[in-house]
Design a protein around this motif. Sequence first.
Motif, PDB file in Angstrom:
ATOM      1  N   THR A   1       0.843  -1.191   0.000  1.00 60.31           N
ATOM      2  CA  THR A   1       0.000   0.000   0.000  1.00 60.31           C
ATOM      3  C   THR A   1       0.874   1.234   0.000  1.00 60.31           C
ATOM      4  O   THR A   1       1.790   1.353   0.807  1.00 60.31           O
ATOM      5  CB  THR A   1      -0.865   0.013   1.284  1.00 60.31           C
ATOM      6  N   ASN A   2       0.591   2.121  -0.949  1.00 59.85           N
ATOM      7  CA  ASN A   2       1.324   3.372  -1.008  1.00 59.85           C
ATOM      8  C   ASN A   2       0.274   4.479  -0.950  1.00 59.85           C
ATOM      9  O   ASN A   2      -0.565   4.568  -1.842  1.00 59.85           O
ATOM     10  CB  ASN A   2       2.090   3.424  -2.332  1.00 59.85           C
ATOM     11  N   ALA A   3       0.308   5.273   0.081  1.00 61.01           N
ATOM     12  CA  ALA A   3      -0.785   6.221   0.364  1.00 61.01           C
ATOM     13  C   ALA A   3      -2.090   5.414   0.371  1.00 61.01           C
ATOM     14  O   ALA A   3      -2.187   4.447   1.113  1.00 61.01           O
ATOM     15  CB  ALA A   3      -0.798   7.348  -0.647  1.00 61.01           C
ATOM     16  N   ASP A   4      -3.041   5.751  -0.500  1.00 58.06           N
ATOM     17  CA  ASP A   4      -4.305   5.003  -0.472  1.00 58.06           C
ATOM     18  C   ASP A   4      -4.379   3.941  -1.563  1.00 58.06           C
ATOM     19  O   ASP A   4      -5.381   3.249  -1.700  1.00 58.06           O
ATOM     20  CB  ASP A   4      -5.495   5.977  -0.631  1.00 58.06           C
ATOM     21  N   THR A   5      -3.322   3.823  -2.332  1.00 60.69           N
ATOM     22  CA  THR A   5      -3.373   2.879  -3.450  1.00 60.69           C
ATOM     23  C   THR A   5      -2.807   1.525  -3.030  1.00 60.69           C
ATOM     24  O   THR A   5      -1.746   1.450  -2.422  1.00 60.69           O
ATOM     25  CB  THR A   5      -2.514   3.414  -4.628  1.00 60.69           C
ATOM     26  N   ILE A   6      -3.550   0.459  -3.371  1.00 57.80           N
ATOM     27  CA  ILE A   6      -3.031  -0.877  -3.069  1.00 57.80           C
ATOM     28  C   ILE A   6      -2.508  -1.496  -4.363  1.00 57.80           C
ATOM     29  O   ILE A   6      -3.241  -1.588  -5.352  1.00 57.80           O
ATOM     30  CB  ILE A   6      -4.124  -1.788  -2.471  1.00 57.80           C
TER      31      ILE A   6
END
Length: 369
Positions: free
Chosen positions: A133-138
């Motif tokens: 997960t990077n910020a809100d992106t999976i």
Amino acid sequence: MLILAIETSCDETAAAVVEDGVKEITSVLASSEELHQKTGGIVPEVAARKQVEYIIPVISETIEKAQLALDLKSHHEAVSKIDAIAVTIGPGLIGSLIVGVEAAKALSFVWSKPLIPVNHLIGHIYGNFLDNTNADTIYKPVEQIKFPAVVLIVSGGHTDLILMHGHGKFEYLGGTLDDAAGEAFDKTARLLGLSKYLGGAVLSEKAAECNKNILAKTLPRPMIHENNFDFSFSGLKTAAKRLIERSLEKNIVSIAEISREFEEAVVDVLVTKTIRAAKKFDAKSILLAGGVAANTNLRNRLKFEAESLNIPVFVPPVRLCTDSAVYIASAAYFKHVDRSGVYQTAYQKLQMDFSKIKANPSLGVMDII
Ligand code: KG4
Ligand code: ZN
């Protein structure tokens, strides 16, 4: 499907719970690195004794954290949700491996849950398959990694090039004939006075201080032109030693400059051979794995060189490059469970017979377990 994994192959005591091989629920790691920094290296007996002390608290904390993460009412309920236990059986230090393997057997017996043995090196590969997960992106690399994939495993004890045709289908292409890449980093870091123990990351930080490599190609790039997929790093380490004696002690060059040239020599060889293998076998992906995969220069160079071939490069998040139980759970899942969550027959047989699950310090990457 939830797997609780245990990893004690070197000096770390680690446990993790992972869902369906890709979703990390929780992970706990205790290290005795500080002790080894003092002694200048791992004393296997000292590592194993610490692991005996740490193993139950680490597993207990992992279950507690899983309970919270999964919003369950009790420790007992968290245990009941675990479908299987996975454990690293090798390669590694015998005393350390035994601690994890015997703890896993005891839990498997008492909780009546299947036990899945995992090869540590195959485990490293699966650091690439976990959701991240990077910020809100999976990101779901498992959906993007296509086979055949060329895999470069670069750790403290191993350097291997593998062709991965699918889960559990590995073909050996080559490996180091002497020192592993990580070992060469560690020994050179020690010669440069940067770190007494596991100095790869410190050497790399030092190398990053130089914008330009003024020593370019002073050190050899062993076996780079040979038409095979083998490596050799002990000569490079000796050449680095001579360069240090010749120039550093006379103040001709700096520690950072030697670090930079050493790192580039290693990266040149690793990247050249990996790209050559990817071309030869028409790879659809390239995967990097093992502690040295944390090296920024190696990650960037491999991505840069593969771009022109249109081959995607996958690298684990830095914390999943070094030893962890997270990818041990993932490897166990992809080894014995098909995508619908059904156990395979061979695995059902295996879980019945604990005597077949033994710590094996000299397991090679191609040893099927
Ligand atoms: O995979 P790993 O954690 O342990 C083994 O299974 O061997 O790898 C540890 C190795 C050590 O040699 C360490 O110095 C090296 O990985 N390493 C690095 C970096 N981070 C860890 N080497 C170069 N650059 C790094 N950033
Ligand atoms: Zn490792």
